[in-house]
Design a protein around this motif. Structure first.
Motif, PDB file in Angstrom:
ATOM      1  N   ASP A 271     -21.684  77.066  -4.892  1.00 15.63           N
ATOM      2  CA  ASP A 271     -20.431  77.640  -5.390  1.00 15.63           C
ATOM      3  C   ASP A 271     -19.757  78.363  -4.235  1.00 15.63           C
ATOM      4  O   ASP A 271     -20.251  79.382  -3.754  1.00 15.63           O
ATOM      5  CB  ASP A 271     -20.736  78.611  -6.540  1.00 15.63           C
ATOM      6  CG  ASP A 271     -19.482  79.313  -7.056  1.00 15.63           C
ATOM      7  OD1 ASP A 271     -18.360  79.002  -6.590  1.00 15.63           O
ATOM      8  OD2 ASP A 271     -19.626  80.207  -7.916  1.00 15.63           O
TER       9      ASP A 271
ATOM     10  N   GLY B   9     -16.932  79.869  -4.340  1.00 16.51           N
ATOM     11  CA  GLY B   9     -16.071  80.960  -4.781  1.00 16.51           C
ATOM     12  C   GLY B   9     -15.215  80.667  -5.987  1.00 16.51           C
ATOM     13  O   GLY B   9     -14.564  81.578  -6.512  1.00 16.51           O
ATOM     14  N   ASP B  10     -15.209  79.405  -6.444  1.00 13.38           N
ATOM     15  CA  ASP B  10     -14.376  79.060  -7.602  1.00 13.38           C
ATOM     16  C   ASP B  10     -15.206  78.743  -8.838  1.00 13.38           C
ATOM     17  O   ASP B  10     -14.689  78.237  -9.834  1.00 13.38           O
ATOM     18  CB  ASP B  10     -13.450  77.884  -7.280  1.00 13.38           C
ATOM     19  CG  ASP B  10     -14.226  76.615  -6.920  1.00 13.38           C
ATOM     20  OD1 ASP B  10     -15.472  76.690  -6.788  1.00 13.38           O
ATOM     21  OD2 ASP B  10     -13.589  75.554  -6.773  1.00 13.38           O
ATOM     22  N   GLY B  11     -16.512  79.031  -8.779  1.00 14.80           N
ATOM     23  CA  GLY B  11     -17.385  78.793  -9.920  1.00 14.80           C
ATOM     24  C   GLY B  11     -17.826  77.356 -10.097  1.00 14.80           C
ATOM     25  O   GLY B  11     -18.465  77.024 -11.098  1.00 14.80           O
ATOM     26  N   VAL B  12     -17.508  76.485  -9.137  1.00 16.56           N
ATOM     27  CA  VAL B  12     -17.835  75.055  -9.245  1.00 16.56           C
ATOM     28  C   VAL B  12     -18.869  74.697  -8.171  1.00 16.56           C
ATOM     29  O   VAL B  12     -18.590  74.847  -6.974  1.00 16.56           O
ATOM     30  CB  VAL B  12     -16.572  74.187  -9.060  1.00 16.56           C
ATOM     31  CG1 VAL B  12     -16.937  72.708  -9.129  1.00 16.56           C
ATOM     32  CG2 VAL B  12     -15.516  74.541 -10.089  1.00 16.56           C
ATOM     33  N   PRO B  13     -20.057  74.221  -8.546  1.00 12.56           N
ATOM     34  CA  PRO B  13     -21.038  73.768  -7.550  1.00 12.56           C
ATOM     35  C   PRO B  13     -20.508  72.539  -6.812  1.00 12.56           C
ATOM     36  O   PRO B  13     -20.068  71.573  -7.437  1.00 12.56           O
ATOM     37  CB  PRO B  13     -22.278  73.430  -8.388  1.00 12.56           C
ATOM     38  CG  PRO B  13     -22.077  74.107  -9.699  1.00 12.56           C
ATOM     39  CD  PRO B  13     -20.587  74.118  -9.929  1.00 12.56           C
ATOM     40  N   ARG B  14     -20.548  72.593  -5.512  1.00 14.58           N
ATOM     41  CA  ARG B  14     -20.022  71.499  -4.692  1.00 14.58           C
ATOM     42  C   ARG B  14     -21.053  71.056  -3.652  1.00 14.58           C
ATOM     43  O   ARG B  14     -21.960  71.804  -3.295  1.00 14.58           O
ATOM     44  CB  ARG B  14     -18.744  71.941  -3.967  1.00 14.58           C
ATOM     45  CG  ARG B  14     -17.610  72.348  -4.895  1.00 14.58           C
ATOM     46  CD  ARG B  14     -16.404  72.863  -4.089  1.00 14.58           C
ATOM     47  NE  ARG B  14     -15.313  73.288  -4.959  1.00 14.58           N
ATOM     48  CZ  ARG B  14     -14.396  72.476  -5.454  1.00 14.58           C
ATOM     49  NH1 ARG B  14     -14.423  71.196  -5.127  1.00 14.58           N
ATOM     50  NH2 ARG B  14     -13.441  72.932  -6.238  1.00 14.58           N
TER      51      ARG B  14
END
Length: 250
Positions: free
Chosen positions: A147, A149-154
């Protein structure tokens, strides 16, 4: 320390450590690359100027909408850069400088380790910079997704690149004795990295679609691989040939 500041610190560290590594490499790993000190200056200037221009041009190509969003604001236009562009621009700059200074030998082998070290350090800064750096991957459900910083695992593509660079250098270092021509270690480095970037860009956001559904960076990788087209079969045969030896300084 802010993400931007962290990125700046690691970028500066990458340049400093990369330069120091080059000075060592020039003496230990590629002592025959330069005949005279003035050749080092010419090649260094060509590399720096070419890399700076190439890095900027590649960013404009990869994301022209963002690059020219505030045109003609020069400050915004000069933001952003690309490692692929820096490598290709540096290659062109060095070749031009060598022609001007009449440098007869291949000098690329002296840059393999410095580039590997500098790029790995720089990618640590990119990873710590988070979303603002635009080097992250697309969303993923894999357990190592990060994550930013936008709450999305990338996909942590910066870490993938570090792992690839270290593995690639280990192979080039281990198989150094199979490269027939001066400069082949550098050619192997460039071919491997351009192939990696061509593939890894498929799991990174595309900020601008060019023909063929590829990003600007991918098209630059294709151009770079086309430049090395005649060398690719020979380099691959060398890497996968029987026989290898531990590297010994010369």
């Amino acid at each position: 320390m802010t993400p931007v500041a962290l990125h700046t610190v690691f970028e500066a560290l990458a340049y400093m450590v990369g330069f120091r590594t080059f000075l060592w490499t020039r003496r230990r790993l590629a002592p025959s690359a330069f005949q005279h000190d003035d050749h080092v200056v010419w090649v260094g200037v060509g590399a720096i100027v070419g890399a700076a221009l190439g890095a900027k041009l590649a960013f404009w190509i990869d994301d022209p909408i963002a690059a020219f969003a505030s045109f003609p604001d020069l400050r915004h236009l000069l933001e952003g850069k690309s490692i692929v562009g820096a490598l290709l621009g540096g290659l062109i700059g060095v070749e031009l400088a060598k022609k001007i200074a009449k440098v007869p030998r291949s000098t690329g082998d002296a840059f393999v380790l410095p580039l590997t070290v500098g790029m790995c350090i720089g990618r640590v800064g990119c990873f710590l910079a988070g979303l603002g750096d635009h080097t992250y991957g697309v969303p993923t459900s894999l357990p190592w997704g990060v994550d930013f910083g936008d709450g999305v695992p990338r996909h942590p593509t910066q870490l993938y690149e570090i792992a690839f660079l270290l593995a690639q250098y280990a192979v080039i270092h281990w198989r150094h004795d199979v490269f027939a021509k001066p400069g082949d270690r550098f050619r192997a480095f460039m071919i491997g990295y351009l192939m990696f970037r061509l593939l890894v860009e498929f799991i990174k956001p595309v900020f601008y679609n060019w023909p063929g559904g590829l990003s600007g960076i991918q098209w630059l990788c294709v151009a770079g691989l086309a430049y090395y087209g005649r060398d690719i079969p020979r380099i691959l045969r060398a890497l996968f040939a029987r026989g290898s030896g531990a590297w010994e300084p010369r």
